[in-house]
Design an enzyme around this catalytic site. Sequence first.
Site, PDB file in Angstrom:
ATOM      1  N   ARG A  57      12.957  -8.047   1.051  1.00  0.00           N
ATOM      2  CA  ARG A  57      13.268  -7.461  -0.262  1.00  0.00           C
ATOM      3  C   ARG A  57      12.593  -6.099  -0.424  1.00  0.00           C
ATOM      4  O   ARG A  57      13.185  -5.157  -0.970  1.00  0.00           O
ATOM      5  CB  ARG A  57      12.815  -8.421  -1.358  1.00  0.00           C
ATOM      6  CG  ARG A  57      13.082  -7.937  -2.781  1.00  0.00           C
ATOM      7  CD  ARG A  57      12.723  -9.055  -3.761  1.00  0.00           C
ATOM      8  NE  ARG A  57      12.961  -8.676  -5.147  1.00  0.00           N
ATOM      9  CZ  ARG A  57      12.031  -8.180  -5.955  1.00  0.00           C
ATOM     10  NH1 ARG A  57      10.799  -7.980  -5.509  1.00  0.00           N
ATOM     11  NH2 ARG A  57      12.331  -7.874  -7.209  1.00  0.00           N
ATOM     12  N   HIS A  61      14.434  -2.651  -1.419  1.00  0.00           N
ATOM     13  CA  HIS A  61      14.054  -1.878  -2.609  1.00  0.00           C
ATOM     14  C   HIS A  61      13.576  -0.480  -2.233  1.00  0.00           C
ATOM     15  O   HIS A  61      13.802   0.474  -2.989  1.00  0.00           O
ATOM     16  CB  HIS A  61      12.970  -2.622  -3.388  1.00  0.00           C
ATOM     17  CG  HIS A  61      13.511  -3.714  -4.266  1.00  0.00           C
ATOM     18  ND1 HIS A  61      12.943  -4.076  -5.464  1.00  0.00           N
ATOM     19  CD2 HIS A  61      14.604  -4.512  -4.116  1.00  0.00           C
ATOM     20  CE1 HIS A  61      13.656  -5.053  -6.014  1.00  0.00           C
ATOM     21  NE2 HIS A  61      14.657  -5.343  -5.205  1.00  0.00           N
ATOM     22  N   ASN A  89      10.143  -4.097  -9.581  1.00  0.00           N
ATOM     23  CA  ASN A  89       9.107  -4.426  -8.597  1.00  0.00           C
ATOM     24  C   ASN A  89       7.932  -5.125  -9.285  1.00  0.00           C
ATOM     25  O   ASN A  89       7.973  -6.313  -9.514  1.00  0.00           O
ATOM     26  CB  ASN A  89       8.688  -3.167  -7.848  1.00  0.00           C
ATOM     27  CG  ASN A  89       9.830  -2.575  -7.032  1.00  0.00           C
ATOM     28  OD1 ASN A  89      10.575  -3.288  -6.377  1.00  0.00           O
ATOM     29  ND2 ASN A  89       9.999  -1.263  -7.092  1.00  0.00           N
ATOM     30  N   HIS A 187      19.575 -13.597  -0.183  1.00  0.00           N
ATOM     31  CA  HIS A 187      19.084 -14.491  -1.237  1.00  0.00           C
ATOM     32  C   HIS A 187      19.054 -15.947  -0.787  1.00  0.00           C
ATOM     33  O   HIS A 187      18.669 -16.825  -1.562  1.00  0.00           O
ATOM     34  CB  HIS A 187      19.946 -14.354  -2.490  1.00  0.00           C
ATOM     35  CG  HIS A 187      19.751 -13.063  -3.210  1.00  0.00           C
ATOM     36  ND1 HIS A 187      20.567 -12.637  -4.239  1.00  0.00           N
ATOM     37  CD2 HIS A 187      18.819 -12.078  -3.042  1.00  0.00           C
ATOM     38  CE1 HIS A 187      20.151 -11.456  -4.677  1.00  0.00           C
ATOM     39  NE2 HIS A 187      19.096 -11.088  -3.958  1.00  0.00           N
TER      40      HIS A 187
END
Length: 323
Positions: A57, A61, A89, A187
Amino acid sequence: MALAIILALVLYLSCQIEAQLLVGFYNGSCPMAESIIREEVRKAFFKDKGIAPGLLRAHFHDCMVRGCDGSLLIDSVPPNKAEKDGAPNGITLRGLEVVDCAKDRLEKECKGAVSCADILAYAARDSVVITGGRYWDVPAGRRDGRISRAAETIDIPAPFQNLDEITAAFAKKNLSQDEMIALSGAHTIGRSHCTSFSNRLYNFSPANSQDPSLDRLFAAQLKQQCPLNPRGNVDPYLVVSMNMSPGHFENSYYRDILAHRVVFTSDQTLVTSPESLSEVEDYAFNEQEWQNDFVDAMIKMSQIEVLTGTAGEIRSNCRVINP
């Protein structure tokens, strides 16, 4: 004619940027780089299985804001609020200490050679592999950015977005809807904070307090895990697993979507058009197809707006811009 020449030049320059990322980039300057990073990921993973989805992740990001330049790793220094403290975040980031440990070892092994952005890209790949996903060769040679602004994290796709919104967010980074759906399969591992989807349980719309697209039994289970406190809010530190096998990188996520048993609106929305539904169905019943498409999309994503050559810097401390 002039427009055609300009477009050709832009395409050429884009190809040149991507061409500067090479598989085996550190073979000469730091041959132990990949093995050191893999070792640090493994050490951390065996202490905390949540490290793998956290690193994956974090790489995503990072790439969605200013490209894959390691700017996510920079600490806030007043008056600047950095990306890691932006709304998407904050308390949800995990695994950045693994990057720090790898960087410390790499600086001793080959000082000033390996960028923080590349460490994050390798660590994301290793996180997928350690949880059962497919291996891929990571093109490297990224350099680290010197700018990190929390305000720019608005570019990161949000869990409450619908299909059009999330498709548009990926399109801004030259990623197609098909690539977005393949990448969303990440996910299948990890966990989510209840506050990322509690609106689907308690405050969905004026007509429905609960999202009608949620399986009722699943919604009841989520309410037990994410109860309202006496103030009528959900504790921001409560977390739930993203699916029934949060430590295994496999395609059950897509079957969960078809069963209406996923936590994010941005996940459930993948069945709201015939084209996206068809892709979800393909991935739900063909894991190899999804794994292959995921790898292809990850390689493309990891080259978004990269800094190469003499652009940016190689940070000696991933949290701090070089003086």
